[in-house]
Design a protein around this motif. Structure first.
Motif, PDB file in Angstrom:
ATOM      1  N   GLY A  64       0.827  -1.209   0.000  1.00  0.00           N
ATOM      2  CA  GLY A  64       0.000   0.000   0.000  1.00  0.00           C
ATOM      3  C   GLY A  64       0.857   1.251   0.000  1.00  0.00           C
ATOM      4  N   LYS A  65       1.150   1.762  -1.166  1.00  0.00           N
ATOM      5  CA  LYS A  65       2.062   2.898  -1.293  1.00  0.00           C
ATOM      6  C   LYS A  65       1.603   4.101  -0.478  1.00  0.00           C
ATOM      7  CE  LYS A  65       3.954   3.943  -5.286  1.00  0.00           C
ATOM      8  NZ  LYS A  65       4.154   4.478  -6.666  1.00  0.00           N
ATOM      9  N   VAL A  66       0.333   4.484  -0.612  1.00  0.00           N
ATOM     10  CA  VAL A  66      -0.169   5.668   0.080  1.00  0.00           C
ATOM     11  C   VAL A  66      -0.523   5.366   1.536  1.00  0.00           C
ATOM     12  CG1 VAL A  66      -1.952   7.454   0.089  1.00  0.00           C
ATOM     13  CG2 VAL A  66      -0.992   6.663  -2.076  1.00  0.00           C
ATOM     14  N   SER A  67      -1.268   4.281   1.765  1.00  0.00           N
ATOM     15  CA  SER A  67      -1.666   3.937   3.135  1.00  0.00           C
ATOM     16  C   SER A  67      -0.444   3.740   4.027  1.00  0.00           C
ATOM     17  CB  SER A  67      -2.522   2.665   3.133  1.00  0.00           C
ATOM     18  OG  SER A  67      -3.744   2.892   2.467  1.00  0.00           O
ATOM     19  N   ASN A  68       0.548   3.031   3.553  1.00  0.00           N
ATOM     20  CA  ASN A  68       1.739   2.783   4.364  1.00  0.00           C
ATOM     21  C   ASN A  68       2.555   4.055   4.569  1.00  0.00           C
ATOM     22  OD1 ASN A  68       0.832   0.175   4.315  1.00  0.00           O
ATOM     23  ND2 ASN A  68       2.435  -0.605   2.968  1.00  0.00           N
ATOM     24  N   PHE A  69       2.551   4.941   3.583  1.00  0.00           N
ATOM     25  CA  PHE A  69       3.227   6.230   3.749  1.00  0.00           C
ATOM     26  C   PHE A  69       2.548   7.037   4.855  1.00  0.00           C
ATOM     27  CE2 PHE A  69       3.737  10.739   2.974  1.00  0.00           C
ATOM     28  CZ  PHE A  69       5.099  10.867   2.735  1.00  0.00           C
ATOM     29  N   ILE A  70       1.211   7.050   4.852  1.00  0.00           N
ATOM     30  CA  ILE A  70       0.483   7.796   5.891  1.00  0.00           C
ATOM     31  C   ILE A  70       0.774   7.209   7.262  1.00  0.00           C
ATOM     32  CG2 ILE A  70      -1.821   8.332   6.785  1.00  0.00           C
ATOM     33  CD1 ILE A  70      -2.776   8.539   3.877  1.00  0.00           C
ATOM     34  N   VAL A  71       0.740   5.879   7.382  1.00  0.00           N
ATOM     35  CA  VAL A  71       1.009   5.230   8.672  1.00  0.00           C
ATOM     36  C   VAL A  71       2.417   5.548   9.152  1.00  0.00           C
ATOM     37  CG1 VAL A  71       1.296   3.013   9.846  1.00  0.00           C
ATOM     38  CG2 VAL A  71      -0.656   3.371   8.319  1.00  0.00           C
ATOM     39  N   ASP A  72       3.403   5.479   8.260  1.00  0.00           N
ATOM     40  CA  ASP A  72       4.812   5.588   8.663  1.00  0.00           C
ATOM     41  C   ASP A  72       5.361   7.003   8.662  1.00  0.00           C
ATOM     42  OD1 ASP A  72       5.013   2.818   8.948  1.00  0.00           O
ATOM     43  OD2 ASP A  72       5.603   2.529   6.859  1.00  0.00           O
ATOM     44  N   LYS A  73       4.929   7.848   7.712  1.00  0.00           N
ATOM     45  CA  LYS A  73       5.685   9.075   7.476  1.00  0.00           C
ATOM     46  C   LYS A  73       4.877  10.366   7.532  1.00  0.00           C
ATOM     47  CE  LYS A  73       9.201   6.738   4.694  1.00  0.00           C
ATOM     48  NZ  LYS A  73       9.919   6.709   3.393  1.00  0.00           N
ATOM     49  N   LEU A  74       3.561  10.317   7.350  1.00  0.00           N
ATOM     50  CA  LEU A  74       2.803  11.564   7.420  1.00  0.00           C
ATOM     51  C   LEU A  74       2.887  12.125   8.835  1.00  0.00           C
ATOM     52  CD1 LEU A  74       0.842  13.391   5.672  1.00  0.00           C
ATOM     53  CD2 LEU A  74      -0.985  12.321   6.985  1.00  0.00           C
ATOM     54  N   SER A  75       3.223  13.404   8.956  1.00  0.00           N
ATOM     55  CA  SER A  75       3.428  14.023  10.271  1.00  0.00           C
ATOM     56  C   SER A  75       2.443  15.159  10.498  1.00  0.00           C
ATOM     57  CB  SER A  75       4.854  14.573  10.377  1.00  0.00           C
ATOM     58  OG  SER A  75       5.808  13.545  10.208  1.00  0.00           O
ATOM     59  N   VAL A  76       2.211  15.464  11.763  1.00  0.00           N
ATOM     60  CA  VAL A  76       1.396  16.625  12.111  1.00  0.00           C
ATOM     61  C   VAL A  76       2.049  17.860  11.495  1.00  0.00           C
ATOM     62  CG1 VAL A  76       0.615  18.096  14.009  1.00  0.00           C
ATOM     63  CG2 VAL A  76       0.507  15.605  14.221  1.00  0.00           C
ATOM     64  N   GLY A  77       1.252  18.683  10.824  1.00  0.00           N
ATOM     65  CA  GLY A  77       1.759  19.857  10.123  1.00  0.00           C
ATOM     66  C   GLY A  77       1.886  19.662   8.633  1.00  0.00           C
ATOM     67  N   ASP A  78       1.911  18.412   8.178  1.00  0.00           N
ATOM     68  CA  ASP A  78       1.992  18.137   6.745  1.00  0.00           C
ATOM     69  C   ASP A  78       0.662  18.447   6.057  1.00  0.00           C
ATOM     70  OD1 ASP A  78       4.573  17.285   7.073  1.00  0.00           O
ATOM     71  OD2 ASP A  78       4.121  15.142   6.908  1.00  0.00           O
ATOM     72  N   TYR A  79       0.750  18.759   4.771  1.00  0.00           N
ATOM     73  CA  TYR A  79      -0.443  19.057   3.983  1.00  0.00           C
ATOM     74  C   TYR A  79      -0.749  17.919   3.009  1.00  0.00           C
ATOM     75  CZ  TYR A  79      -0.690  23.886   5.608  1.00  0.00           C
ATOM     76  OH  TYR A  79      -0.834  25.004   6.385  1.00  0.00           O
ATOM     77  N   VAL A  80      -2.018  17.699   2.769  1.00  0.00           N
ATOM     78  CA  VAL A  80      -2.467  16.747   1.754  1.00  0.00           C
ATOM     79  C   VAL A  80      -3.518  17.444   0.900  1.00  0.00           C
ATOM     80  CG1 VAL A  80      -2.040  14.725   3.210  1.00  0.00           C
ATOM     81  CG2 VAL A  80      -4.306  15.809   3.231  1.00  0.00           C
ATOM     82  N   GLU A  81      -3.793  16.886  -0.268  1.00  0.00           N
ATOM     83  CA  GLU A  81      -4.885  17.378  -1.097  1.00  0.00           C
ATOM     84  C   GLU A  81      -6.131  16.545  -0.808  1.00  0.00           C
ATOM     85  OE1 GLU A  81      -3.681  17.294  -5.146  1.00  0.00           O
ATOM     86  OE2 GLU A  81      -2.226  18.919  -4.921  1.00  0.00           O
ATOM     87  N   CYS A  82      -7.293  17.145  -0.991  1.00  0.00           N
ATOM     88  CA  CYS A  82      -8.533  16.436  -0.673  1.00  0.00           C
ATOM     89  C   CYS A  82      -9.630  16.825  -1.649  1.00  0.00           C
ATOM     90  CB  CYS A  82      -8.960  16.771   0.760  1.00  0.00           C
ATOM     91  SG  CYS A  82     -10.353  15.800   1.361  1.00  0.00           S
ATOM     92  N   LEU A  83     -10.297  15.809  -2.188  1.00  0.00           N
ATOM     93  CA  LEU A  83     -11.446  16.030  -3.064  1.00  0.00           C
ATOM     94  C   LEU A  83     -12.731  16.020  -2.250  1.00  0.00           C
ATOM     95  CD1 LEU A  83     -10.507  13.706  -6.058  1.00  0.00           C
ATOM     96  CD2 LEU A  83     -10.199  16.176  -5.894  1.00  0.00           C
ATOM     97  N   ALA A  84     -13.794  16.491  -2.850  1.00  0.00           N
ATOM     98  CA  ALA A  84     -15.083  16.587  -2.166  1.00  0.00           C
ATOM     99  C   ALA A  84     -15.578  15.216  -1.698  1.00  0.00           C
ATOM    100  CB  ALA A  84     -16.122  17.206  -3.101  1.00  0.00           C
ATOM    101  N   PRO A  85     -16.283  15.168  -0.557  1.00  0.00           N
ATOM    102  CA  PRO A  85     -16.863  13.898  -0.082  1.00  0.00           C
ATOM    103  C   PRO A  85     -17.780  13.292  -1.144  1.00  0.00           C
ATOM    104  CG  PRO A  85     -17.033  15.584   1.613  1.00  0.00           C
ATOM    105  CD  PRO A  85     -16.582  16.274   0.367  1.00  0.00           C
ATOM    106  N   ALA A  86     -17.763  11.966  -1.214  1.00  0.00           N
ATOM    107  CA  ALA A  86     -18.569  11.267  -2.213  1.00  0.00           C
ATOM    108  C   ALA A  86     -18.924   9.893  -1.676  1.00  0.00           C
ATOM    109  CB  ALA A  86     -17.802  11.156  -3.536  1.00  0.00           C
ATOM    110  N   GLY A  87     -19.783   9.200  -2.389  1.00  0.00           N
ATOM    111  CA  GLY A  87     -20.102   7.825  -2.032  1.00  0.00           C
ATOM    112  C   GLY A  87     -21.581   7.593  -1.813  1.00  0.00           C
ATOM    113  N   GLU A  88     -22.095   6.534  -2.457  1.00  0.00           N
ATOM    114  CA  GLU A  88     -23.495   6.152  -2.309  1.00  0.00           C
ATOM    115  C   GLU A  88     -23.757   5.411  -1.002  1.00  0.00           C
ATOM    116  OE1 GLU A  88     -26.168   6.864  -4.327  1.00  0.00           O
ATOM    117  OE2 GLU A  88     -24.704   8.255  -5.181  1.00  0.00           O
ATOM    118  N   PHE A  89     -22.705   4.866  -0.389  1.00  0.00           N
ATOM    119  CA  PHE A  89     -22.856   4.111   0.855  1.00  0.00           C
ATOM    120  C   PHE A  89     -22.950   5.100   2.015  1.00  0.00           C
ATOM    121  CE2 PHE A  89     -20.917   1.633   4.431  1.00  0.00           C
ATOM    122  CZ  PHE A  89     -21.885   0.654   4.525  1.00  0.00           C
ATOM    123  N   ASN A  90     -24.160   5.441   2.396  1.00  0.00           N
ATOM    124  CA  ASN A  90     -24.369   6.366   3.507  1.00  0.00           C
ATOM    125  C   ASN A  90     -25.776   6.172   4.054  1.00  0.00           C
ATOM    126  OD1 ASN A  90     -26.273   8.662   2.417  1.00  0.00           O
ATOM    127  ND2 ASN A  90     -24.773   8.308   0.763  1.00  0.00           N
TER     128      ASN A  90
END
Length: 349
Positions: free
Chosen positions: A82-108
């Protein structure tokens, strides 16, 4: 929350907190400038863009916080390769920025509310692994609103220590009589919870009135297939069954071309002033990416809708259009990750 109405235009969010839920799973809090409130439907997901090895990679994650709060909470589990998931678990730090798209999904639970049976609204939330995230959000929303919903919460895990939100779930069970926690563990040890593997018998034993409930299911693909089969064995009304999965759907089979007859097609992208060449039978998403068109392709499984584009001229063969509305499909919108090239095209992003 100032999300753009265009799902292809991400905004920047800052990580303001991070902690481990289990040894291989973290929760993060993301905040926007000005701490504006986030609006979404419980059970929905967002698509994150995270820079890994100098390239922004996009992945979809379910939201586990409440709508109206000044942050988004996401829970991410380590996965094999998991390239992204494992990066978030191991390396994403408080203060870092990410990009985010609008909430979506029919499961709600807004678009698919629980059905009232015999003057009662009763639900069964079933999950395994990180599939707990969207159903946990649904449960919290109902409890926070003091909704008259009887909640049976069934989660399958390896052990109490590897149960995401374990302490929080036990606290909800103590605080709310309408929240009935049911854990089934592979290794129950001295937890006080039953030990076993989910089956139709276990389902009936743990939730005897399952047939009087609306079911919401999320987890690994095989787990969901098995659980749906158990419900059918119990003569459950599958009209009251809702599920979510980020497991990739089968990709369209490429059209076989002989080496002497490798037919090329043309793809016009007027908004970027480009005309691309690609092999007939290739995926539209691959052709656009290889041609340098800045397309967001997150799940690559026809689920998240981040690669939505409009075919103005020509046609494609599509294997998934689940996030698209009937109106969008009629207007020519397709998912680039699930669309196979069959001829010349003109597309709009």
């Amino acid at each position: 929350m100032p999300f753009s109405l265009n799902p292809n235009q991400p905004i920047k969010l800052r990580c303001i907190e991070k902690w481990f839920e289990t040894e291989d799973c973290v929760s993060i809090l993301l905040s926007a400038e000005g701490e504006q409130a986030f609006q979404f439907k419980p059970g929905q997901f967002v698509t994150l863009g995270v820079k890994v090895e100098d390239k922004t990679e996009y992945r979809a994650y379910s939201i586990s916080s409440l709508a109206g709060e000044a942050f988004l909470q996401l829970t991410i589990k380590r996965v094999v390769d998991g390239k992204v998931s494992n990066f978030i678990v191991d390396k994403l730090s408080v203060g870092d920025y990410v990009e985010c798209l609008a909430p979506a999904g029919e499961f709600n639970c807004i678009d698919h509310p629980p059905v009232e049976i015999e003057q009662q609204k009763k639900v069964l939330l079933v999950s395994a692994g990180c599939g707990i995230t969207p159903v946990y959000a649904m449960a919290k929303a109902w409890l926070n609103e003091n909704a008259a919903v009887d909640i049976a919460f069934l989660h399958i895990a390896k052990s109490a220590q590897q149960t995401i939100y374990f302490d929080k779930l036990e606290l909800l069970a103590k605080q709310h009589t309408q929240f009935n926690l049911k854990l089934l563990l592979k290794n129950a040890e001295s937890s006080g919870y039953p030990q076993g593997r989910l089956s139709a018998d276990w389902l009936k034993s743990l939730v005897p009135d399952v047939n009087q409930r609306t079911v919401y299911l999320c987890g690994p693909n095989q787990f969901m297939l098995d659980t749906a089969d158990y419900l059918k064995q119990l003569d459950f009304d599958m009209n009251q069954f809702h599920q979510e999965s980020f497991t990739p759907a089968e990709a369209p089979e490429p059209v076989e071309q002989s080496s002497s007859d490798n037919e090329s097609v043309s793809i016009e992208v007027p908004s970027f002033g480009k005309t691309l060449q690609a092999n007939k039978g290739a995926l539209l998403a691959d052709a656009l990416e290889q041609g340098g068109v800045p397309l967001i392709v997150a799940c690559r499984s026809g689920i998240c809708g981040s690669c939505k584009c409009k075919v103005n001229v020509g046609q494609v063969e599509t294997s998934s259009s689940s996030p698209l509305t009937e109106e969008e499909i009629a207007q020519g919108y397709v998912l680039a990750c699930s669309s196979t090239l069959t001829g010349d095209l003109s597309v709009e992003l």
